[in-house]
Design a protein around this motif. Sequence first.
Motif, PDB file in Angstrom:
ATOM      1  N   LEU A 249       0.357   2.424   0.241  1.00 43.90           N
ATOM      2  CA  LEU A 249       1.389   2.029   0.171  1.00 43.90           C
ATOM      3  C   LEU A 249       1.584   1.517   1.963  1.00 43.90           C
ATOM      4  CD1 LEU A 249       3.792   2.965  -2.711  1.00 43.90           C
ATOM      5  CD2 LEU A 249       2.601   0.548  -2.617  1.00 43.90           C
ATOM      6  N   GLU A 250       2.187   2.157   2.986  1.00 41.89           N
ATOM      7  CA  GLU A 250       2.639   2.687   3.943  1.00 41.89           C
ATOM      8  C   GLU A 250       1.354   1.497   4.681  1.00 41.89           C
ATOM      9  OE1 GLU A 250       4.525   5.854   5.145  1.00 41.89           O
ATOM     10  OE2 GLU A 250       6.037   5.654   3.803  1.00 41.89           O
ATOM     11  N   ASP A 251      -0.004   2.252   4.413  1.00 47.40           N
ATOM     12  CA  ASP A 251      -1.297   2.122   5.563  1.00 47.40           C
ATOM     13  C   ASP A 251      -1.693   0.682   4.581  1.00 47.40           C
ATOM     14  OD1 ASP A 251      -3.654   2.227   6.843  1.00 47.40           O
ATOM     15  OD2 ASP A 251      -4.674   2.925   4.681  1.00 47.40           O
ATOM     16  N   TYR A 252      -1.821   0.515   3.456  1.00 46.73           N
ATOM     17  CA  TYR A 252      -2.360  -1.467   2.686  1.00 46.73           C
ATOM     18  C   TYR A 252      -1.569  -2.330   3.142  1.00 46.73           C
ATOM     19  CZ  TYR A 252      -5.488  -3.526   0.256  1.00 46.73           C
ATOM     20  OH  TYR A 252      -6.624  -4.629  -0.028  1.00 46.73           O
ATOM     21  N   PHE A 253       0.816  -2.063   2.229  1.00 42.25           N
ATOM     22  CA  PHE A 253       0.636  -2.747   1.433  1.00 42.25           C
ATOM     23  C   PHE A 253       1.769  -2.707   3.330  1.00 42.25           C
ATOM     24  CE2 PHE A 253      -0.984  -1.870  -2.062  1.00 42.25           C
ATOM     25  CZ  PHE A 253      -1.101  -3.216  -2.199  1.00 42.25           C
ATOM     26  N   SER A 254       2.164  -1.964   3.761  1.00 42.53           N
ATOM     27  CA  SER A 254       2.856  -1.134   5.069  1.00 42.53           C
ATOM     28  C   SER A 254       4.250  -2.156   4.336  1.00 42.53           C
ATOM     29  CB  SER A 254       2.818  -3.030   6.004  1.00 42.53           C
ATOM     30  OG  SER A 254       1.676  -2.626   6.453  1.00 42.53           O
ATOM     31  N   THR A 255       4.462  -0.927   3.179  1.00 36.55           N
ATOM     32  CA  THR A 255       6.052  -0.946   3.436  1.00 36.55           C
ATOM     33  C   THR A 255       5.721   0.952   2.132  1.00 36.55           C
ATOM     34  OG1 THR A 255       7.482  -1.497   1.387  1.00 36.55           O
ATOM     35  CG2 THR A 255       5.121  -2.091   0.784  1.00 36.55           C
ATOM     36  N   GLU A 256       6.968   1.363   1.663  1.00 34.49           N
ATOM     37  CA  GLU A 256       6.968   2.480   0.357  1.00 34.49           C
ATOM     38  C   GLU A 256       7.517   2.119  -1.283  1.00 34.49           C
ATOM     39  OE1 GLU A 256      11.269   4.253   0.893  1.00 34.49           O
ATOM     40  OE2 GLU A 256      10.095   4.419   2.513  1.00 34.49           O
ATOM     41  N   ARG A 257       7.608   0.705  -1.142  1.00 36.98           N
ATOM     42  CA  ARG A 257       7.859   0.175  -2.353  1.00 36.98           C
ATOM     43  C   ARG A 257       6.955  -0.619  -2.711  1.00 36.98           C
ATOM     44  NH1 ARG A 257      13.701  -1.260  -2.600  1.00 36.98           N
ATOM     45  NH2 ARG A 257      13.444  -1.587  -4.868  1.00 36.98           N
ATOM     46  N   LEU A 258       6.238  -0.295  -4.012  1.00 34.89           N
ATOM     47  CA  LEU A 258       5.015  -1.511  -5.287  1.00 34.89           C
ATOM     48  C   LEU A 258       5.960  -2.861  -4.438  1.00 34.89           C
ATOM     49  CD1 LEU A 258       5.007   0.451  -7.999  1.00 34.89           C
ATOM     50  CD2 LEU A 258       3.450   0.100  -6.207  1.00 34.89           C
ATOM     51  N   PRO A 259       4.662  -3.704  -4.270  1.00 38.55           N
ATOM     52  CA  PRO A 259       4.410  -5.099  -3.838  1.00 38.55           C
ATOM     53  C   PRO A 259       5.040  -5.547  -5.327  1.00 38.55           C
ATOM     54  CG  PRO A 259       3.160  -3.845  -2.589  1.00 38.55           C
ATOM     55  CD  PRO A 259       3.311  -2.801  -3.979  1.00 38.55           C
ATOM     56  N   ASN A 260       5.741  -6.659  -5.763  1.00 41.01           N
ATOM     57  CA  ASN A 260       6.488  -7.209  -6.801  1.00 41.01           C
ATOM     58  C   ASN A 260       5.027  -7.693  -7.218  1.00 41.01           C
ATOM     59  OD1 ASN A 260       7.704  -8.623  -8.415  1.00 41.01           O
ATOM     60  ND2 ASN A 260       7.677 -10.751  -7.231  1.00 41.01           N
ATOM     61  N   GLY A 261       5.142  -7.261  -8.569  1.00 38.30           N
ATOM     62  CA  GLY A 261       3.867  -7.393 -10.146  1.00 38.30           C
ATOM     63  C   GLY A 261       2.960  -6.152  -9.814  1.00 38.30           C
TER      64      GLY A 261
END
Length: 149
Positions: free
Chosen positions: A127-139
């Motif tokens: 999540l941090e590497d690919y999406f730059s977040t620790e939350r699941l992206p919306n949807g």
Amino acid sequence: MKTHELKLEIKYFDDVKSGKKNFEIRKNDRDFQVGDILELKAYAGRESAAEESLDIDYVWTQHLYEEGYDVWENCEEELADIIKVKVTDIILPKAWWSILNKFGINNGPVMTKSGFMFSPKEVLTVLEDYFSTERLPNGCVILGIEVVK
């Protein structure tokens, strides 16, 4: 049961192929169901190539060369490595936060009610590497997967 054709960046592809990475984080715009098959096609994503200041054509050609293909004789897109995985579990955002709150990230593997075992720490890393977040992206959902022949 449906079959979904999807791309998977090379940096994750080999770990899924070997069974080391047993989950995928995907936008649930295809109504994934347990038992569905994902045909994952190795892909040199522009983001990963750009992060490393690499030419995407070079990254893809190098990957094919390492896999033993004669890249000068064949069309690269047609030679992409493909693996099939079966969806064994689906973890929704609410369940993901429940797992994090209950187990944290450093307590080792977690098993879901359906028997899927995964590491919250590895999910957070992706999540941090690919999406730059620790939350699941919306949807998005976390799909438990296993390689099938």
